[in-house]
Design an enzyme around this catalytic site. Structure first.
Site, short mmCIF file in Angstrom:
data_model
loop_
_atom_site.label_atom_id
_atom_site.label_comp_id
_atom_site.label_asym_id
_atom_site.label_seq_id
_atom_site.Cartn_x
_atom_site.Cartn_y
_atom_site.Cartn_z
N ASP A 23 -7.15 -4.27 10.39
CA ASP A 23 -6.37 -3.04 10.21
C ASP A 23 -7.10 -1.88 10.87
O ASP A 23 -7.93 -1.23 10.25
CB ASP A 23 -6.17 -2.77 8.70
CG ASP A 23 -5.31 -1.52 8.46
OD1 ASP A 23 -4.64 -1.07 9.41
OD2 ASP A 23 -5.32 -1.01 7.33
N HIS A 44 -8.63 -6.10 4.42
CA HIS A 44 -8.29 -5.40 5.65
C HIS A 44 -9.62 -5.07 6.28
O HIS A 44 -10.39 -4.28 5.73
CB HIS A 44 -7.52 -4.10 5.35
CG HIS A 44 -6.04 -4.29 5.33
ND1 HIS A 44 -5.16 -3.27 5.15
CD2 HIS A 44 -5.29 -5.41 5.48
CE1 HIS A 44 -3.92 -3.75 5.19
NE2 HIS A 44 -3.98 -5.05 5.38
N ASP A 78 -10.21 4.15 10.72
CA ASP A 78 -9.61 2.96 11.34
C ASP A 78 -10.03 2.78 12.79
O ASP A 78 -9.20 2.51 13.66
CB ASP A 78 -8.08 2.99 11.19
CG ASP A 78 -7.66 2.78 9.74
OD1 ASP A 78 -7.86 1.66 9.24
OD2 ASP A 78 -7.16 3.73 9.11
N ASP A 114 -11.86 7.25 6.50
CA ASP A 114 -11.01 6.08 6.77
C ASP A 114 -10.38 6.20 8.15
O ASP A 114 -9.17 6.33 8.29
CB ASP A 114 -9.94 6.02 5.67
CG ASP A 114 -8.99 4.87 5.84
OD1 ASP A 114 -9.42 3.82 6.33
OD2 ASP A 114 -7.81 5.03 5.47
N ASP A 130 -9.66 -2.81 1.64
CA ASP A 130 -9.77 -2.34 3.03
C ASP A 130 -11.12 -1.63 3.07
O ASP A 130 -11.38 -0.72 2.26
CB ASP A 130 -8.61 -1.37 3.30
CG ASP A 130 -8.64 -0.76 4.69
OD1 ASP A 130 -9.71 -0.30 5.12
OD2 ASP A 130 -7.58 -0.70 5.34
N LYS A 173 -7.01 2.63 -2.44
CA LYS A 173 -7.50 3.64 -1.50
C LYS A 173 -8.24 4.72 -2.26
O LYS A 173 -8.02 4.92 -3.45
CB LYS A 173 -6.32 4.23 -0.73
CG LYS A 173 -6.76 5.07 0.44
CD LYS A 173 -5.76 5.10 1.55
CE LYS A 173 -6.29 5.98 2.67
NZ LYS A 173 -5.44 5.99 3.83
N TRP A 201 0.87 -1.18 0.00
CA TRP A 201 0.00 0.00 0.00
C TRP A 201 0.90 1.23 0.00
O TRP A 201 1.82 1.33 0.79
CB TRP A 201 -0.92 0.04 1.23
CG TRP A 201 -1.59 1.39 1.32
CD1 TRP A 201 -2.59 1.86 0.52
CD2 TRP A 201 -1.24 2.47 2.20
NE1 TRP A 201 -2.89 3.16 0.85
CE2 TRP A 201 -2.09 3.56 1.87
CE3 TRP A 201 -0.32 2.63 3.23
CZ2 TRP A 201 -2.02 4.78 2.55
CZ3 TRP A 201 -0.24 3.84 3.90
CH2 TRP A 201 -1.10 4.91 3.56
N GLU A 249 -3.18 -3.01 -2.29
CA GLU A 249 -4.32 -2.39 -1.60
C GLU A 249 -4.67 -1.05 -2.23
O GLU A 249 -3.81 -0.21 -2.45
CB GLU A 249 -3.96 -2.19 -0.12
CG GLU A 249 -5.06 -1.53 0.70
CD GLU A 249 -4.68 -1.38 2.18
OE1 GLU A 249 -3.50 -1.58 2.53
OE2 GLU A 249 -5.57 -1.05 2.98
N HIS A 302 -11.61 2.11 2.65
CA HIS A 302 -11.06 2.78 1.48
C HIS A 302 -12.01 3.00 0.31
O HIS A 302 -11.61 2.96 -0.85
CB HIS A 302 -9.82 2.01 0.99
CG HIS A 302 -8.70 2.07 1.98
ND1 HIS A 302 -7.44 1.62 1.71
CD2 HIS A 302 -8.64 2.57 3.24
CE1 HIS A 302 -6.67 1.82 2.75
NE2 HIS A 302 -7.38 2.38 3.70
C1 RNT Z 1 -3.71 2.81 4.99
C2 RNT Z 1 -3.89 1.37 4.72
C3 RNT Z 1 -2.78 0.49 5.23
C4 RNT Z 1 -2.34 0.84 6.64
C5 RNT Z 1 -1.40 -0.16 7.26
C6 RNT Z 1 -0.75 0.36 8.49
O1 RNT Z 1 -4.81 3.56 4.66
O2 RNT Z 1 -5.11 0.94 5.23
O3 RNT Z 1 -3.19 -0.83 5.14
O4 RNT Z 1 -3.42 1.02 7.49
O5 RNT Z 1 -0.50 -0.59 6.34
ZN ZN Z 2 -5.48 -1.17 5.14
#
Ligand code: RNT
Ligand code: ZN
Length: 415
Positions: free
Chosen positions: A322, A282, A292, A290, A255, A224, A181, A222, A258
């Site tokens: 994640d 993820h 998290d 995003d 993810d 985004k 990523w 990955e 994203h």
């Molecule tokens: C970032 C991505 C990525 C990170 C990790 C720490 O937006 O989600 O996967 O969160 O690599």
């Molecule tokens: Zn991620």
């Protein structure tokens, strides 16, 4: 004998579900646990602050500051969650000897030997991530940089990480899922959108061109939608990463933070499964962006789990967590997130998916809706508790008391 569980077992049997078999399957499903919840994505290889358009917010005391502290915290978390796990680490978690240093492009397997020892003692496989952020050379762009020297630096990092992932796979005997990523993007409207993507493509070609054993290392890509300070343009967009992964035999990684807020990954899983041999996820929780947040047992998490289970392709899906919350006890954050996702998998396995599919195919949508609602209040909690106890972890909230004790005895002394 647990009477409550026995009663639940009967209720699910009425729907043709064998809770014993479910608990067996559930225990085997591997969830990849991200080390970065323990220290707000800090890592050990540089004092640089977290960058790349991602943020861990909060300043709850007790953050892990050293490899030993982080490992002890991971142990604490893993002692309170049932079922099989893998360990997921980032390149910035390299562990150097006193006085030693290797820049990202010079990382070697030996810098991760302590993680291998840790994983082997616990019977865990190791997943890996190159770290294309929190580094002076990642201040602007990485794999898509117009500065050839910088771009090459990060290509070397990617290749170094493939070698390290191979080492993990060899040492643990388990596949290492290696996820790429990059944060690259622009805050404002770019003049040239294709140039950075062309350079990213070239860099990826160079990285995977190093040659690696595809049975041992699954290289993922990955996507985004945007990052903080990178709102207008993201080089590694959904179209780019999906297209590149499919054209080059990589594993696409989604993810669920994203995408645009009304898009759901639960609806994307089936399409990707039909078009790719493998898929990686993820699992996170985005709140308005995003962010998290810690994964909870909520509707979308359950729907993602349902899609994984109902597809019958769980073995083709790498499930990694994640999230990074620094505003609550970090170990509790791990435990809540890991337990929530496992619980969502349980919910999916306790659903008569084949029978529901039949109803859908027969057009019996009224009955389907009625049954879907009915299932929601069946005694899942009793099966969950039984599952936890059989797997040697607390079935009730007593896990929290363990963490409170650890906080008092260990975390509070980290000042
Ligand atoms: C970032 C991505 C990525 C990170 C990790 C720490 O937006 O989600 O996967 O969160 O690599
Ligand atoms: Zn991620």
């Amino acid at each position: 004998m647990n009477v409550i569980y026995e009663e639940a077992k009967k209720r699910y049997a009425e729907f043709g579900i064998d809770t014993e078999r479910v608990m067996n399957d559930l225990a085997k499903a591997e969830i990849s646990v991200h080390c970065w919840q323990g220290d707000d994505v800090g890592g050990f290889d540089s004092p640089d602050a977290l960058s790349g358009g991602i943020q861990a917010t909060g300043n709850y005391p007790g953050k892990a500051r050293t490899p030993d502290e982080l490992m002890a915290d991971i142990d604490k978390a893993l002692s309170l969650v049932p079922g099989a796990h893998k360990l997921n680490i980032h390149a910035c978690y390299a562990i150097f000897e006193e006085g030693e240093f290797a820049d990202r492009d010079a990382l070697e397997p030996k810098h991760f030997k302590k993680w291998v020892d840790f994983a082997l003692e616990r019977g865990l496989g190791i997943d890996f991530n190159p770290t294309f952020f929190s580094h002076p050379k990642a201040a602007e762009f990485t794999l898509s940089s117009p500065d050839e020297e910088i771009r090459k630096f990060w290509v070397r990092h990617g290749i170094a990480c493939i070698r390290i992932a191979e080492y993990f796979a060899e040492m643990t005997g388990k596949v290492s899922v290696m996820n790429i990523w990059i944060p690259d993007g622009y805050k404002d409207i770019p003049a040239d959108r294709i140039g950075p993507r062309a350079r990213f493509k070239e860099s990826l070609d160079e990285i995977i061109g190093c040659g690696y054993d595809k049975e041992k290392v699954y290289v993922c890509l990955e996507s985004k939608v945007f990052g903080i300070g990178l709102e207008s343009y993201t080089v590694g967009s959904a179209e780019f990463t999906l297209g590149y992964a499919q054209a080059n035999g990589l594993v696409p990684l989604m993810d669920n933070g994203h995408y645009h807020p009304t898009e759901v990954v639960s609806d994307k899983i089936s399409s990707l499964l039909l078009l790719n041999p493998k898929l990686a996820l993820h699992i996170t929780r985005s709140v308005r962006w995003d962010s998290d947040h810690v994964v909870r047992y909520d509707d979308e998490t359950k729907e993602i789990a349902k899609e994984i289970v109902a597809s019958g392709r769980m073995d083709d899906i790498a499930m990694a967590l994640d999230f990074f919350d620094a505003s609550i006890n970090r170990i509790a954050a791990w435990v809540i997130g890991i337990r929530s996702f496992r619980k969502a998998l349980l919910s999916a396995m306790l659903t008569p998916n084949a029978m529901f599919t039949e109803l859908q195919n027969k057009g019996e949508m009224t009955k389907l809706m009625a049954l879907q609602e009915e299932m929601k209040t069946l005694p899942l909690g009793a099966v969950w508790e039984e599952f936890c106890v059989r797997n040697g972890v607390p079935g009730d909230l007593s896990w929290l008391a363990e963490i409170e004790k650890y906080e008092k005895e260990v975390l509070r002394h980290r000042v």
